[in-house]
Design a protein around this motif. Structure first.
Motif, mmCIF file in Angstrom:
data_model
loop_
_atom_site.group_PDB
_atom_site.id
_atom_site.type_symbol
_atom_site.label_atom_id
_atom_site.label_comp_id
_atom_site.label_asym_id
_atom_site.label_seq_id
_atom_site.Cartn_x
_atom_site.Cartn_y
_atom_site.Cartn_z
ATOM 1 N N PRO A 1 0.835 -1.209 0.000
ATOM 2 C CA PRO A 1 0.000 0.000 0.000
ATOM 3 C C PRO A 1 0.867 1.255 0.000
ATOM 4 O O PRO A 1 1.041 1.920 1.013
ATOM 5 N N TRP A 2 1.397 1.596 -1.177
ATOM 6 C CA TRP A 2 2.404 2.645 -1.269
ATOM 7 C C TRP A 2 1.854 4.034 -0.920
ATOM 8 O O TRP A 2 2.580 4.877 -0.390
ATOM 9 N N VAL A 3 0.578 4.258 -1.173
ATOM 10 C CA VAL A 3 -0.015 5.545 -0.790
ATOM 11 C C VAL A 3 -0.037 5.664 0.733
ATOM 12 O O VAL A 3 0.293 6.709 1.296
ATOM 13 N N GLY A 4 -0.414 4.584 1.398
ATOM 14 C CA GLY A 4 -0.408 4.576 2.858
ATOM 15 C C GLY A 4 0.986 4.761 3.425
ATOM 16 O O GLY A 4 1.169 5.402 4.464
ATOM 17 N N VAL A 5 1.988 4.206 2.751
ATOM 18 C CA VAL A 5 3.380 4.379 3.181
ATOM 19 C C VAL A 5 3.768 5.849 3.118
ATOM 20 O O VAL A 5 4.363 6.397 4.061
ATOM 21 N N LEU A 6 3.440 6.510 2.023
ATOM 22 C CA LEU A 6 3.791 7.926 1.865
ATOM 23 C C LEU A 6 3.084 8.799 2.901
ATOM 24 O O LEU A 6 3.694 9.670 3.525
ATOM 25 N N ILE A 7 1.800 8.568 3.082
ATOM 26 C CA ILE A 7 1.038 9.373 4.039
ATOM 27 C C ILE A 7 1.533 9.140 5.458
ATOM 28 O O ILE A 7 1.643 10.083 6.254
ATOM 29 N N SER A 8 1.867 7.903 5.781
ATOM 30 C CA SER A 8 2.331 7.580 7.131
ATOM 31 C C SER A 8 3.684 8.190 7.445
ATOM 32 O O SER A 8 4.043 8.356 8.612
ATOM 33 N N SER A 9 4.460 8.525 6.422
ATOM 34 C CA SER A 9 5.787 9.104 6.645
ATOM 35 C C SER A 9 5.732 10.624 6.827
ATOM 36 O O SER A 9 6.768 11.264 6.993
ATOM 37 N N PHE A 10 4.523 11.187 6.840
ATOM 38 C CA PHE A 10 4.370 12.648 6.915
ATOM 39 C C PHE A 10 5.088 13.238 8.132
ATOM 40 O O PHE A 10 5.843 14.210 8.015
ATOM 41 N N PHE A 11 4.857 12.648 9.313
ATOM 42 C CA PHE A 11 5.439 13.225 10.523
ATOM 43 C C PHE A 11 6.961 13.084 10.566
ATOM 44 O O PHE A 11 7.639 13.851 11.259
ATOM 45 N N ALA A 12 7.497 12.102 9.840
ATOM 46 C CA ALA A 12 8.955 11.982 9.765
ATOM 47 C C ALA A 12 9.535 13.215 9.084
ATOM 48 O O ALA A 12 10.560 13.761 9.521
ATOM 49 N N PHE A 13 8.869 13.677 8.028
ATOM 50 C CA PHE A 13 9.333 14.886 7.340
ATOM 51 C C PHE A 13 9.089 16.140 8.182
ATOM 52 O O PHE A 13 9.855 17.100 8.114
ATOM 53 N N VAL A 14 8.025 16.109 8.993
ATOM 54 C CA VAL A 14 7.795 17.217 9.935
ATOM 55 C C VAL A 14 8.936 17.291 10.940
ATOM 56 O O VAL A 14 9.453 18.380 11.241
ATOM 57 N N ALA A 15 9.350 16.137 11.456
ATOM 58 C CA ALA A 15 10.460 16.103 12.414
ATOM 59 C C ALA A 15 11.755 16.589 11.767
ATOM 60 O O ALA A 15 12.558 17.284 12.413
ATOM 61 N N ILE A 16 11.977 16.216 10.524
ATOM 62 C CA ILE A 16 13.174 16.673 9.810
ATOM 63 C C ILE A 16 13.161 18.196 9.680
ATOM 64 O O ILE A 16 14.191 18.855 9.886
ATOM 65 N N PHE A 17 11.996 18.754 9.379
ATOM 66 C CA PHE A 17 11.861 20.212 9.293
ATOM 67 C C PHE A 17 12.167 20.866 10.643
ATOM 68 O O PHE A 17 12.906 21.850 10.723
ATOM 69 N N PHE A 18 11.590 20.308 11.707
ATOM 70 C CA PHE A 18 11.832 20.858 13.050
ATOM 71 C C PHE A 18 13.303 20.744 13.436
ATOM 72 O O PHE A 18 13.863 21.652 14.066
ATOM 73 N N ALA A 19 13.931 19.608 13.070
ATOM 74 C CA ALA A 19 15.350 19.421 13.388
ATOM 75 C C ALA A 19 16.210 20.446 12.663
ATOM 76 O O ALA A 19 17.186 20.974 13.222
ATOM 77 N N ALA A 20 15.849 20.755 11.415
ATOM 78 C CA ALA A 20 16.621 21.716 10.624
ATOM 79 C C ALA A 20 16.561 23.114 11.223
ATOM 80 O O ALA A 20 17.516 23.892 11.121
ATOM 81 N N PHE A 21 15.430 23.441 11.883
ATOM 82 C CA PHE A 21 15.259 24.776 12.457
ATOM 83 C C PHE A 21 15.295 24.759 13.990
ATOM 84 O O PHE A 21 14.834 25.697 14.635
ATOM 85 N N HIS A 22 15.835 23.655 14.548
ATOM 86 C CA HIS A 22 16.022 23.521 16.000
ATOM 87 C C HIS A 22 14.716 23.732 16.764
ATOM 88 O O HIS A 22 14.664 24.466 17.755
#
Length: 470
Positions: free
Chosen positions: A343-364
């Protein structure tokens, strides 16, 4: 497995293709549980409750065993990739399955972001020329690609990830046992004197042990992954019976055995235990005179967080798939690859918060992410509460229908009632005591919002039309 054989009329493939073997399922259920919470996070729990933290881990282990038995009973009778969410839907009502399914997805989706940040932090300490967020992004993309593969390839990745953790824990337990019986030739510690020294076995009282249970349950959540994954195996009922009976005992051995060794060999009030840059394993290995403990433990933790991220992404995507099949999530989330059956769509949607964390990490801004994580603090207890309530009603329903129950909960219904009362009592104590007040309140507020959405969807039949058209 009828749920996995539906096909979308618009031409999109919506079928999961099995391929998981018994060894994959066993290691996956272990992998989802054993993470940084054991190697590092357990130090904070030990500092809170002292040596008596062993009782919290034993209590948590017993609760997991009972919950897994209940879940196994339902899963053997009706294997389903939605697991307890589907059973709550059938036994209690659509709103219950909707609520616990989305809460569970939220837990794993948020945890992925934290695991990616931890992985990035470790890799950055080795190769500082690349920022934490850069490594977190690399790890996230790599594991998304793994989850795009067919489920057998994913199972192989997770098998070897988990095997590294299991081997590390076994070696730790062997070395610790040698030190306890004074057969370890290095270091400055040995025996079990620290179990009762420095304030006694229960230096902070019984209340601290009960409160420590929340941290323990947060660490234990993941054993139920096997009932999600079993739907993608050749013989779901057989595999569920096998893994349900064996995995819980292995998990309890790993956790209880490891924690016993730590509190026996290290003073519970050692300030390094509560330091996230050290953790319980590193403090113990350092006391045993083992060199390069920082690198060794960081390597194990890196493997663990990658493994937990991997299994979290798998579990979250399958939960979205199941919610979509039941009309509780958008139908796009059940689309799978034509060749992989993932279920590749579910995989992409489920990874949303990982990218949010990456954004937060980049801006401390990871402190903001910590606030989001607080809303997952008691989801483990809510999951087990729903499992117990579902099993209570499902057993009676199956018996009324005259169906054979191959795996049964002991002393039904009294053990089921005991689990329900225990979990409700734990919530009351945690709110009253105050240490985890915000975790309990935030989680319950989030649950209340999702419950409201689920009740509205059930009353007005939202999503059921799309489900009927499939």
């Amino acid at each position: 497995m009828s749920e996995t054989k539906s096909v979308n009329k618009k031409g999109h493939n919506t079928e999961l293709k099995g391929g998981l073997k018994s060894r994959h399922l066993t290691m996956m259920s272990i992998a989802g549980v054993i993470g940084a919470a054991l190697f590092v996070g357990s130090g904070k729990t030990i500092a809170m409750a002292g040596p008596a933290v062993i009782l919290a881990y034993i209590g948590g282990g017993i609760l997991v065993i009972l919950a897994m038995r209940m879940l196994g009973e339902m899963a053997v009778a009706q294997p389903d990739t939605g697991s307890f969410s589907t059973y709550a839907d059938r036994a209690i009502g659509r709103w219950a399955g909707f609520t616990i399914g989305w809460l569970y997805w939220y837990f794993w989706a948020l945890l992925m972001g934290w695991e990616a940040f931890v992985a990035g932090t470790i890799l950055n300490s080795w190769f500082p020329m690349i920022p934490i967020w850069g490594f977190a992004l690399i790890v996230t993309i790599a594991l998304i690609i793994v989850n795009f593969m067919n489920v057998r390839s994913y199972g192989e990745f997770e098998f070897w990830f988990a095997l590294i953790k299991v081997v590390a824990i076994v070696i730790f337990i062997i070395i610790g046992c040698l030190a306890i019986v004074h057969l370890w030739p290095w270091g400055t510690t040995g025996g079990i004197s620290h179990l009762t020294s420095t304030g006694g076995f229960m230096p902070n009282g019984g209340q601290a042990v009960i409160v420590a249970l929340l941290g323990v349950m947060f660490a234990f959540l993941g054993a139920e992954i096997v009932t999600v994954a079993a739907a993608e195996s050749a013989n779901p009922s057989k595999e569920i019976i096998k893994t349900t009976k064996s995995v819980v005992w292995r998990i309890c051995l790993f956790y209880v055995g490891s924690i016993f060794i730590v509190v026996a060999l290290v003073p519970w009030n050692d300030p390094r235990l509560g330091d996230p840059t050290w953790g319980s394993y590193r403090v113990t290995l350092d006391a045993l005179g083992i060199p390069y403990t920082g690198f060794i433990v960081n390597f194990i933790v890196l493997t663990s967080v990658c493994s937990c991220f991997n299994s979290a992404l798998y579990t979250a995507s399958r939960m979205l798939f199941s919610l979509s099949k039941r009309g509780d999530a958008h139908k796009v989330m059940q689309i799978t690859g034509n060749k992989t059956g993932t279920p590749w769509v579910g995989v992409l949607i489920s990874s949303f918060f990982a990218f949010v964390a990456i954004f937060f990490a980049a801006f401390h801004l990871m402190d903001v992410y910590d606030v989001l994580m607080q809303a997952t603090g008691t989801i483990a207890l809510l999951v087990y509460l729903v499992v117990a309530c579902s099993q209570l009603r499902m057993r009676r329903k199956l018996e009324a229908e005259g169906k054979e129950i191959k795996l049964k909960v002991w002393f039904f219904p009294w053990l089921t009632y005991a689990v329900i009362v225990f979990i409700i009592g734990a919530f009351i104590v945690m709110v009253y005591e105050g240490t985890y007040f915000y975790e309990v309140v935030y989680t319950l507020l989030l649950a209340a919002v999702i419950v409201t959405m689920g009740i509205v969807a059930q009353i007005f039949g939202i999503g059921t039309k799309d489900k009927a058209k499939q």
